[in-house]
Design a protein around this motif. Structure first.
Motif, mmCIF file in Angstrom:
data_model
loop_
_atom_site.group_PDB
_atom_site.id
_atom_site.type_symbol
_atom_site.label_atom_id
_atom_site.label_comp_id
_atom_site.label_asym_id
_atom_site.label_seq_id
_atom_site.Cartn_x
_atom_site.Cartn_y
_atom_site.Cartn_z
ATOM 1 N N GLN A 22 0.828 -1.205 0.000
ATOM 2 C CA GLN A 22 0.000 0.000 0.000
ATOM 3 C C GLN A 22 0.866 1.259 0.000
ATOM 4 O OE1 GLN A 22 -2.651 0.357 3.365
ATOM 5 N NE2 GLN A 22 -4.100 1.570 2.172
ATOM 6 N N ASN A 23 1.909 1.296 0.821
ATOM 7 C CA ASN A 23 2.799 2.452 0.851
ATOM 8 C C ASN A 23 3.551 2.614 -0.465
ATOM 9 O OD1 ASN A 23 1.972 2.514 3.545
ATOM 10 N ND2 ASN A 23 3.954 3.270 4.227
ATOM 11 N N LEU A 24 3.973 1.494 -1.050
ATOM 12 C CA LEU A 24 4.672 1.560 -2.336
ATOM 13 C C LEU A 24 3.757 2.106 -3.426
ATOM 14 C CD1 LEU A 24 6.672 -1.781 -2.214
ATOM 15 C CD2 LEU A 24 7.585 0.544 -1.979
ATOM 16 N N GLU A 25 2.487 1.717 -3.385
ATOM 17 C CA GLU A 25 1.527 2.227 -4.354
ATOM 18 C C GLU A 25 1.334 3.737 -4.180
ATOM 19 O OE1 GLU A 25 -3.122 1.547 -5.657
ATOM 20 O OE2 GLU A 25 -2.096 -0.023 -4.541
ATOM 21 N N VAL A 26 1.214 4.179 -2.930
ATOM 22 C CA VAL A 26 1.065 5.613 -2.657
ATOM 23 C C VAL A 26 2.314 6.364 -3.110
ATOM 24 C CG1 VAL A 26 0.910 7.345 -0.811
ATOM 25 C CG2 VAL A 26 -0.577 5.338 -0.774
ATOM 26 N N LEU A 27 3.484 5.830 -2.785
ATOM 27 C CA LEU A 27 4.731 6.474 -3.185
ATOM 28 C C LEU A 27 4.827 6.561 -4.699
ATOM 29 C CD1 LEU A 27 7.469 7.705 -2.495
ATOM 30 C CD2 LEU A 27 8.393 5.372 -2.361
ATOM 31 N N ASN A 28 4.487 5.482 -5.375
ATOM 32 C CA ASN A 28 4.517 5.485 -6.835
ATOM 33 C C ASN A 28 3.567 6.541 -7.396
ATOM 34 O OD1 ASN A 28 5.379 4.400 -9.397
ATOM 35 N ND2 ASN A 28 3.315 3.542 -9.558
ATOM 36 N N CYS A 29 2.369 6.627 -6.838
ATOM 37 C CA CYS A 29 1.395 7.629 -7.295
ATOM 38 C C CYS A 29 1.925 9.045 -7.071
ATOM 39 C CB CYS A 29 0.058 7.458 -6.580
ATOM 40 S SG CYS A 29 -0.871 6.016 -7.106
ATOM 41 N N LEU A 30 2.513 9.294 -5.907
ATOM 42 C CA LEU A 30 3.052 10.621 -5.612
ATOM 43 C C LEU A 30 4.184 10.983 -6.573
ATOM 44 C CD1 LEU A 30 3.165 10.499 -1.704
ATOM 45 C CD2 LEU A 30 1.733 12.017 -3.101
ATOM 46 N N LEU A 31 5.078 10.034 -6.822
ATOM 47 C CA LEU A 31 6.205 10.310 -7.708
ATOM 48 C C LEU A 31 5.756 10.486 -9.154
ATOM 49 C CD1 LEU A 31 8.877 7.927 -6.160
ATOM 50 C CD2 LEU A 31 8.695 10.416 -5.891
ATOM 51 N N CYS A 32 4.763 9.705 -9.591
ATOM 52 C CA CYS A 32 4.217 9.870 -10.950
ATOM 53 C C CYS A 32 3.512 11.207 -11.076
ATOM 54 C CB CYS A 32 3.260 8.732 -11.294
ATOM 55 S SG CYS A 32 4.085 7.175 -11.608
ATOM 56 N N TRP A 33 2.736 11.558 -10.076
ATOM 57 C CA TRP A 33 2.045 12.847 -10.084
ATOM 58 C C TRP A 33 3.047 13.985 -10.153
ATOM 59 C CZ3 TRP A 33 2.159 16.629 -6.172
ATOM 60 C CH2 TRP A 33 1.268 17.709 -6.362
ATOM 61 N N GLN A 34 4.107 13.879 -9.370
ATOM 62 C CA GLN A 34 5.136 14.910 -9.357
ATOM 63 C C GLN A 34 5.740 15.074 -10.754
ATOM 64 O OE1 GLN A 34 8.662 13.932 -7.147
ATOM 65 N NE2 GLN A 34 9.447 15.994 -7.254
ATOM 66 N N LYS A 35 6.026 13.958 -11.392
ATOM 67 C CA LYS A 35 6.651 13.996 -12.719
ATOM 68 C C LYS A 35 5.688 14.558 -13.762
ATOM 69 C CE LYS A 35 9.075 11.021 -15.958
ATOM 70 N NZ LYS A 35 9.529 9.655 -16.223
ATOM 71 N N GLU A 36 4.446 14.093 -13.767
ATOM 72 C CA GLU A 36 3.466 14.516 -14.762
ATOM 73 C C GLU A 36 3.060 15.968 -14.607
ATOM 74 O OE1 GLU A 36 0.229 11.762 -14.454
ATOM 75 O OE2 GLU A 36 1.473 10.086 -15.132
ATOM 76 N N GLU A 37 2.903 16.402 -13.383
ATOM 77 C CA GLU A 37 2.425 17.761 -13.127
ATOM 78 C C GLU A 37 3.562 18.747 -12.871
ATOM 79 O OE1 GLU A 37 -0.781 18.601 -13.408
ATOM 80 O OE2 GLU A 37 -1.202 16.520 -13.908
ATOM 81 N N ARG A 38 4.778 18.238 -12.922
ATOM 82 C CA ARG A 38 5.951 19.067 -12.594
ATOM 83 C C ARG A 38 5.774 19.733 -11.236
ATOM 84 N NH1 ARG A 38 9.039 19.572 -17.390
ATOM 85 N NH2 ARG A 38 7.799 19.097 -19.203
ATOM 86 N N ALA A 39 5.181 18.988 -10.356
ATOM 87 C CA ALA A 39 4.916 19.475 -9.003
ATOM 88 C C ALA A 39 6.134 19.198 -8.129
ATOM 89 C CB ALA A 39 3.694 18.771 -8.427
ATOM 90 N N ALA A 40 6.323 20.021 -7.170
ATOM 91 C CA ALA A 40 7.457 19.865 -6.279
ATOM 92 C C ALA A 40 7.037 19.138 -5.003
ATOM 93 C CB ALA A 40 8.048 21.228 -5.942
ATOM 94 N N LEU A 41 7.386 17.868 -4.915
ATOM 95 C CA LEU A 41 7.146 17.117 -3.691
ATOM 96 C C LEU A 41 8.385 17.154 -2.809
ATOM 97 C CD1 LEU A 41 5.239 13.898 -4.729
ATOM 98 C CD2 LEU A 41 4.433 15.748 -3.296
ATOM 99 N N TYR A 42 9.456 17.656 -3.345
ATOM 100 C CA TYR A 42 10.687 17.804 -2.583
ATOM 101 C C TYR A 42 11.192 16.466 -2.055
ATOM 102 C CZ TYR A 42 9.181 22.636 -2.841
ATOM 103 O OH TYR A 42 8.759 23.856 -3.307
#
Length: 120
Positions: A22-42
């Motif tokens: 579950q955590n890996l799925e959330v992490l993957n979603c956050l990192l994909c979102w960051q890449k696609e949206e050019r968002a800064a998750l730092y």
């Protein structure tokens, strides 16, 4: 400005606290979102308590897959040190997380330590 709690922990800190599916799925979603949206998750965001980054969190928690995902997202194993001067490799070793200690990029970061590091 990243969204953080009172201790300075961001979403990546929480996603890296355990190496569960579950955590890996959330992490993957956050990192994909960051890449696609050019968002800064730092990915190198340091908390306010010890200066721990998500890499420190994953290493200390024994989450090698989280480490690999963060490193693949350009988290820095070389410059991320908390207030004690510890890198993520130090955090993994101090917590007895042998699988995380064997993560290649973390181990190679040891070569980048200065001679005044408390662990060299």
């Amino acid at each position: 400005m990243p969204v953080v709690d009172a201790s300075g922990h961001g979403p990546l800190h929480f996603a890296c606290a355990k190496d569960t599916s579950q955590n890996l799925e959330v992490l993957n979603c956050l990192l994909c979102w960051q890449k696609e949206e050019r968002a800064a998750l730092y990915v190198d965001l340091a908390d306010k308590v010890k200066g721990s980054t998500p890499l420190h969190t994953a290493a200390a928690a024994g989450a090698p897959e989280c480490l690999r995902m963060l490193l693949g997202a350009s988290a820095s194993p070389f410059h991320a040190r908390h207030i004690d001067g510890f890198t993520a490799l130090h955090a993994a070793a101090a917590a007895g997380q042998h699988a995380c200690c064997r993560c290649g990029k973390l181990f190679s970061a040891l070569r980048g330590l200065s001679s005044n590091s408390p662990m060299t």
